[in-house]
Scaffold this motif. Structure first.
Motif, PDB file in Angstrom:
ATOM      1  N   LYS A   1      50.914  40.081  37.590  1.00  0.00           N
ATOM      2  CA  LYS A   1      52.145  40.829  37.835  1.00  0.00           C
ATOM      3  C   LYS A   1      51.891  42.239  38.333  1.00  0.00           C
ATOM      4  CE  LYS A   1      54.333  38.123  34.168  1.00  0.00           C
ATOM      5  NZ  LYS A   1      54.911  38.124  32.806  1.00  0.00           N
ATOM      6  N   GLN A   2      50.820  42.865  37.837  1.00  0.00           N
ATOM      7  CA  GLN A   2      50.469  44.196  38.301  1.00  0.00           C
ATOM      8  C   GLN A   2      49.016  44.492  37.968  1.00  0.00           C
ATOM      9  OE1 GLN A   2      52.220  47.595  36.089  1.00  0.00           O
ATOM     10  NE2 GLN A   2      53.273  46.066  34.835  1.00  0.00           N
ATOM     11  N   HIS A   3      48.483  45.506  38.617  1.00  0.00           N
ATOM     12  CA  HIS A   3      47.069  45.829  38.452  1.00  0.00           C
ATOM     13  C   HIS A   3      46.839  46.807  37.307  1.00  0.00           C
ATOM     14  CE1 HIS A   3      42.934  46.847  39.305  1.00  0.00           C
ATOM     15  NE2 HIS A   3      43.266  48.122  39.290  1.00  0.00           N
ATOM     16  N   TYR A   4      45.784  46.542  36.551  1.00  0.00           N
ATOM     17  CA  TYR A   4      45.255  47.489  35.567  1.00  0.00           C
ATOM     18  C   TYR A   4      43.749  47.583  35.776  1.00  0.00           C
ATOM     19  CZ  TYR A   4      49.695  46.910  33.076  1.00  0.00           C
ATOM     20  OH  TYR A   4      51.026  46.872  32.745  1.00  0.00           O
ATOM     21  N   ASP A   5      43.249  48.792  35.747  1.00  0.00           N
ATOM     22  CA  ASP A   5      41.799  48.967  35.839  1.00  0.00           C
ATOM     23  C   ASP A   5      41.110  48.578  34.545  1.00  0.00           C
ATOM     24  OD1 ASP A   5      41.344  50.409  38.557  1.00  0.00           O
ATOM     25  OD2 ASP A   5      43.013  51.496  37.636  1.00  0.00           O
ATOM     26  N   TYR A   6      41.761  48.914  33.415  1.00  0.00           N
ATOM     27  CA  TYR A   6      41.169  48.622  32.113  1.00  0.00           C
ATOM     28  C   TYR A   6      42.238  48.144  31.126  1.00  0.00           C
ATOM     29  CZ  TYR A   6      37.087  51.248  33.703  1.00  0.00           C
ATOM     30  OH  TYR A   6      35.992  51.691  34.417  1.00  0.00           O
ATOM     31  N   PHE A   7      41.897  47.092  30.389  1.00  0.00           N
ATOM     32  CA  PHE A   7      42.648  46.680  29.207  1.00  0.00           C
ATOM     33  C   PHE A   7      41.782  47.046  28.010  1.00  0.00           C
ATOM     34  CE2 PHE A   7      43.920  43.845  32.613  1.00  0.00           C
ATOM     35  CZ  PHE A   7      45.291  43.678  32.438  1.00  0.00           C
TER      36      PHE A   7
ATOM     37  N   VAL B   1      41.915  37.737  26.434  1.00  0.00           N
ATOM     38  CA  VAL B   1      41.470  37.583  27.820  1.00  0.00           C
ATOM     39  C   VAL B   1      42.552  36.871  28.629  1.00  0.00           C
ATOM     40  CG1 VAL B   1      39.798  36.465  29.347  1.00  0.00           C
ATOM     41  CG2 VAL B   1      39.007  37.630  27.288  1.00  0.00           C
ATOM     42  N   LEU B   2      43.118  35.814  28.072  1.00  0.00           N
ATOM     43  CA  LEU B   2      44.182  35.086  28.759  1.00  0.00           C
ATOM     44  C   LEU B   2      45.415  35.961  28.948  1.00  0.00           C
ATOM     45  CD1 LEU B   2      43.862  31.626  26.953  1.00  0.00           C
ATOM     46  CD2 LEU B   2      42.926  32.305  29.180  1.00  0.00           C
ATOM     47  N   TYR B   3      45.717  36.770  27.937  1.00  0.00           N
ATOM     48  CA  TYR B   3      46.839  37.698  28.039  1.00  0.00           C
ATOM     49  C   TYR B   3      46.617  38.688  29.185  1.00  0.00           C
ATOM     50  CZ  TYR B   3      49.719  41.764  26.771  1.00  0.00           C
ATOM     51  OH  TYR B   3      50.588  42.827  26.790  1.00  0.00           O
ATOM     52  N   CYS B   4      45.410  39.237  29.277  1.00  0.00           N
ATOM     53  CA  CYS B   4      45.106  40.208  30.325  1.00  0.00           C
ATOM     54  C   CYS B   4      45.176  39.569  31.707  1.00  0.00           C
ATOM     55  CB  CYS B   4      43.723  40.816  30.093  1.00  0.00           C
ATOM     56  SG  CYS B   4      43.580  41.796  28.583  1.00  0.00           S
ATOM     57  N   LYS B   5      44.668  38.363  31.827  1.00  0.00           N
ATOM     58  CA  LYS B   5      44.709  37.673  33.123  1.00  0.00           C
ATOM     59  C   LYS B   5      46.143  37.404  33.553  1.00  0.00           C
ATOM     60  CE  LYS B   5      40.141  35.491  32.995  1.00  0.00           C
ATOM     61  NZ  LYS B   5      39.386  34.209  32.947  1.00  0.00           N
ATOM     62  N   GLU B   6      46.997  37.067  32.589  1.00  0.00           N
ATOM     63  CA  GLU B   6      48.412  36.861  32.896  1.00  0.00           C
ATOM     64  C   GLU B   6      49.050  38.169  33.360  1.00  0.00           C
ATOM     65  OE1 GLU B   6      52.232  35.405  33.385  1.00  0.00           O
ATOM     66  OE2 GLU B   6      50.311  34.334  33.257  1.00  0.00           O
ATOM     67  N   LYS B   7      48.709  39.272  32.703  1.00  0.00           N
ATOM     68  CA  LYS B   7      49.241  40.569  33.108  1.00  0.00           C
ATOM     69  C   LYS B   7      48.837  40.922  34.537  1.00  0.00           C
ATOM     70  CE  LYS B   7      51.609  42.413  29.703  1.00  0.00           C
ATOM     71  NZ  LYS B   7      52.994  42.921  29.903  1.00  0.00           N
ATOM     72  N   LEU B   8      47.607  40.547  34.906  1.00  0.00           N
ATOM     73  CA  LEU B   8      47.107  40.883  36.245  1.00  0.00           C
ATOM     74  C   LEU B   8      47.829  40.123  37.351  1.00  0.00           C
ATOM     75  CD1 LEU B   8      43.251  41.166  35.660  1.00  0.00           C
ATOM     76  CD2 LEU B   8      44.834  43.023  36.244  1.00  0.00           C
TER      77      LEU B   8
ATOM     78  N   LEU C   1      33.397  43.690  23.090  1.00  0.00           N
ATOM     79  CA  LEU C   1      33.374  42.848  24.277  1.00  0.00           C
ATOM     80  C   LEU C   1      33.694  43.663  25.516  1.00  0.00           C
ATOM     81  CD1 LEU C   1      35.456  39.791  22.962  1.00  0.00           C
ATOM     82  CD2 LEU C   1      32.978  39.840  23.314  1.00  0.00           C
ATOM     83  N   GLU C   2      33.041  43.354  26.591  1.00  0.00           N
ATOM     84  CA  GLU C   2      33.332  43.955  27.895  1.00  0.00           C
ATOM     85  C   GLU C   2      33.275  42.829  28.923  1.00  0.00           C
ATOM     86  OE1 GLU C   2      31.957  47.803  30.625  1.00  0.00           O
ATOM     87  OE2 GLU C   2      30.966  47.348  28.708  1.00  0.00           O
ATOM     88  N   ILE C   3      34.463  42.408  29.394  1.00  0.00           N
ATOM     89  CA  ILE C   3      34.563  41.229  30.240  1.00  0.00           C
ATOM     90  C   ILE C   3      35.224  41.599  31.558  1.00  0.00           C
ATOM     91  CG2 ILE C   3      35.582  38.935  30.458  1.00  0.00           C
ATOM     92  CD1 ILE C   3      35.391  38.705  27.410  1.00  0.00           C
ATOM     93  N   LYS C   4      34.554  41.282  32.642  1.00  0.00           N
ATOM     94  CA  LYS C   4      35.090  41.537  33.978  1.00  0.00           C
ATOM     95  C   LYS C   4      36.141  40.489  34.297  1.00  0.00           C
ATOM     96  CE  LYS C   4      33.967  44.616  37.210  1.00  0.00           C
ATOM     97  NZ  LYS C   4      33.860  46.060  36.927  1.00  0.00           N
ATOM     98  N   LEU C   5      37.362  40.919  34.538  1.00  0.00           N
ATOM     99  CA  LEU C   5      38.437  40.003  34.872  1.00  0.00           C
ATOM    100  C   LEU C   5      38.553  39.813  36.377  1.00  0.00           C
ATOM    101  CD1 LEU C   5      41.069  41.491  32.409  1.00  0.00           C
ATOM    102  CD2 LEU C   5      39.624  39.493  32.029  1.00  0.00           C
ATOM    103  N   LYS C   6      38.392  40.918  37.074  1.00  0.00           N
ATOM    104  CA  LYS C   6      38.325  40.941  38.531  1.00  0.00           C
ATOM    105  C   LYS C   6      37.315  42.008  38.912  1.00  0.00           C
ATOM    106  CE  LYS C   6      42.985  39.336  39.744  1.00  0.00           C
ATOM    107  NZ  LYS C   6      44.240  39.673  40.490  1.00  0.00           N
ATOM    108  N   GLU C   7      37.058  42.144  40.164  1.00  0.00           N
ATOM    109  CA  GLU C   7      36.067  43.122  40.598  1.00  0.00           C
ATOM    110  C   GLU C   7      36.409  44.525  40.127  1.00  0.00           C
ATOM    111  OE1 GLU C   7      33.993  44.831  44.715  1.00  0.00           O
ATOM    112  OE2 GLU C   7      35.319  43.095  44.783  1.00  0.00           O
ATOM    113  N   ASN C   8      37.692  44.847  40.075  1.00  0.00           N
ATOM    114  CA  ASN C   8      38.098  46.196  39.691  1.00  0.00           C
ATOM    115  C   ASN C   8      39.000  46.205  38.462  1.00  0.00           C
ATOM    116  OD1 ASN C   8      40.229  44.957  40.943  1.00  0.00           O
ATOM    117  ND2 ASN C   8      40.816  46.710  42.208  1.00  0.00           N
ATOM    118  N   SER C   9      38.831  45.214  37.573  1.00  0.00           N
ATOM    119  CA  SER C   9      39.620  45.164  36.348  1.00  0.00           C
ATOM    120  C   SER C   9      38.761  44.611  35.211  1.00  0.00           C
ATOM    121  CB  SER C   9      40.861  44.290  36.533  1.00  0.00           C
ATOM    122  OG  SER C   9      41.676  44.319  35.378  1.00  0.00           O
ATOM    123  N   THR C  10      38.768  45.321  34.071  1.00  0.00           N
ATOM    124  CA  THR C  10      37.888  44.977  32.963  1.00  0.00           C
ATOM    125  C   THR C  10      38.657  44.952  31.646  1.00  0.00           C
ATOM    126  OG1 THR C  10      36.027  46.065  34.080  1.00  0.00           O
ATOM    127  CG2 THR C  10      35.762  45.600  31.741  1.00  0.00           C
TER     128      THR C  10
END
Length: 253
Positions: free
Chosen positions: A203-209, A194-201, A218-227
């Protein structure tokens, strides 16, 4: 970057962490049959299939030898690939010694690092998940040793009967496989992926990790349009991912 657009009534499927061969080939055989039945089912409407590592609990490719067994899984993957359905394989920490066998024999590309894909105009970052994010320093050191060319060269000089037996013995010592219930949700602040994905966000957008490795669906909402999605495993949960217009985390019955 590979782009995939699903045809009408087609879907993209994801699965991870089957660990075939653990704790023994006999004990894992029912799981192998269950997974082959799942592959038989999803091939009917699959646009593509992603396998996110640890398909085997231990795998090492000698120049002319691969581990005995798993013929039903390998045969089914060959059948699906020969039918024209793309399959993408990401190595995990239990099959990190995979080289070109899948590519040459099955025409399945093998990835050693997370990769970006565009699926139906959604941006994905996909990988196994081991060694990513902060923490887990012991494993990161171990992985550097295991992937060091000299170490692999030395291991290859062991007779396959010795090397595979030793590798399998070491592999089943993994607590996730031996039965200790370590795969527990630790909270977002302690989930390294989760921390890795948040760090990636940042720098750039991803819809899904989409990752495996944690053995937890697990299915965790990182941002409104990123999971962030973790696919779970085929030891306890028998979970998989399905994507068409949105991502679904499902359980094989």
């Amino acid at each position: 970057m590979i782009s995939i657009t699903t045809s009408e009534n087609k879907k993209v499927y994801f699965a991870s962490d089957q660990h075939f061969g653990a704790p023994t080939p006999e004990a894992s055989f029912p799981r192998e049959k269950k997974f082959v039945a799942w592959l038989d089912e999803v091939k009917k409407d699959a646009e593509a299939i992603f396998l996110l590592g640890d398909l085997f609990d231990f795998w090492f490719e000698y120049k002319t030898v691969v581990p005995k067994g798993f013929v039903r899984v390998l045969g089914k993957l060959a059948e699906i690939r020969d039918s024209g359905i793309p399959i993408y394989f990401f190595i995990g920490n239990h099959d990190l010694w995979m080289n070109d066998y899948f590519e040459k024999e099955l025409n399945i590309p093998v990835y050693h690092e997370p990769q970006e894909f565009i699926i139906n105009n959604k941006k994905f970052l996909i990988g196994h998940g081991d060694g990513l994010g902060p923490g887990d320093h012991g494993y990161k050191r171990m992985k550097k040793v295991f992937t060091f060319p000299l170490f692999k060269w030395m291991f290859r000089w062991l007779h396959p009967d010795i090397g595979v037996s030793l590798g399998h013995y070491m592999s089943v010592k993994n607590k996730l496989i031996s039965g200790d219930d370590d795969a527990k949700y630790l909270g977002d602040e302690n989930e390294w992926l989760v921390l890795y994905c948040k760090e990636k966000l940042t720098k750039q957008h991803y819809d899904y990790f989409v990752f495996g490795h944690r053995h937890l669906p697990l299915e965790i909402k990182l941002k409104e349009n990123s999971t962030y999605i973790n696919l779970g495993d085929w030891i306890q949960y028998f979970t998989y991912g399905e994507f068409k217009d949105s991502f679904k985390l499902l359980q094989d019955k």
